[in-house]
Design an enzyme around this catalytic site. Sequence first.
Site, PDB file in Angstrom:
ATOM      1  N   ARG A   1      37.175  39.197  33.760  1.00  0.00           N
ATOM      2  CA  ARG A   1      38.162  40.270  33.604  1.00  0.00           C
ATOM      3  C   ARG A   1      39.417  40.052  34.437  1.00  0.00           C
ATOM      4  NH1 ARG A   1      34.107  44.888  35.416  1.00  0.00           N
ATOM      5  NH2 ARG A   1      33.710  43.187  36.916  1.00  0.00           N
TER       6      ARG A   1
ATOM      7  N   CYS B   1      33.861  43.891  42.325  1.00  0.00           N
ATOM      8  CA  CYS B   1      33.366  42.513  42.278  1.00  0.00           C
ATOM      9  C   CYS B   1      31.844  42.481  42.416  1.00  0.00           C
ATOM     10  CB  CYS B   1      34.011  41.707  43.400  1.00  0.00           C
ATOM     11  SG  CYS B   1      33.431  40.001  43.521  1.00  0.00           S
TER      12      CYS B   1
ATOM     13  N   ASP C   1      35.190  36.080  37.710  1.00  0.00           N
ATOM     14  CA  ASP C   1      35.023  37.234  36.813  1.00  0.00           C
ATOM     15  C   ASP C   1      35.944  37.110  35.604  1.00  0.00           C
ATOM     16  OD1 ASP C   1      35.383  40.001  35.720  1.00  0.00           O
ATOM     17  OD2 ASP C   1      34.043  40.509  37.376  1.00  0.00           O
TER      18      ASP C   1
ATOM     19  N   CYS D   1      38.551  35.043  41.650  1.00  0.00           N
ATOM     20  CA  CYS D   1      37.138  35.219  41.297  1.00  0.00           C
ATOM     21  C   CYS D   1      36.892  34.712  39.881  1.00  0.00           C
ATOM     22  CB  CYS D   1      36.761  36.696  41.406  1.00  0.00           C
ATOM     23  SG  CYS D   1      35.010  37.021  41.096  1.00  0.00           S
TER      24      CYS D   1
ATOM     25  N   HIS E   1      39.057  41.214  43.619  1.00  0.00           N
ATOM     26  CA  HIS E   1      39.211  42.378  42.737  1.00  0.00           C
ATOM     27  C   HIS E   1      38.172  43.433  43.075  1.00  0.00           C
ATOM     28  CE1 HIS E   1      35.691  41.593  40.029  1.00  0.00           C
ATOM     29  NE2 HIS E   1      35.892  40.351  40.447  1.00  0.00           N
TER      30      HIS E   1
END
Length: 211
Positions: free
Chosen positions: A46, A101, A44, A42, A98
């Site tokens: 993080r 999400c 993302d 992803c 994750h």
Amino acid sequence: MKPFEKLLEENKKWAAGIVAKDPDYFKRLSQLQEPEFLWIGCSDSRVPANEITGTQPGEIFVHRNIANLVINTDVNLLSVLDFAVNHLKVRHVIICGHYGCGGIKAAITNHDFKAVLNMWLRNIKDVYRIHRAELDAITDANKKENRLTELNVQEQIFNLAKTSIIQKAWKKEHRPDLHGWVYGLSDGLIKPVYEMKAGTHIDPLYEYDDL
């Protein structure tokens, strides 16, 4: 100092620190790329692949998009997959979602996110539709999101297996194995949720017979 200038300054400090410990580090890195893994994750911020797996630059070839999707019309992803499988000869492809999400959360709603995001999120809604009976039976909203995250990873593994890129490598070289993982933002741990060994038979409708 502007925010982007701080990034450049930190880069200089990081590079200098690496060279101080290992003067030939970047020389070696620039001459060789032989990763064993392709990571489809992803976007993302993080979930950085190298950091959460404790690997170094050069060890993982990475592609990232919103909600780690494998879409059969996504030329960007397919070109990465082709290069990783046929030129880098990776032995493992990992799809890592994750928990928490934003793409998963958005896909569960009926909110209009405008044309482009609606189009992208529709692929996650399709995963929900396929597994509607199981997901509708989950009353806790957080548990439902988590389970959709896992099922989304599973379906993306199937989407990989449907490609001629993967099937040809399976037939000729018996690689790569496919791994579906989910990363926990709350504990930093990766949970394996689905595996597919090279050569696994899928629905015959998707299997090519003339590769």
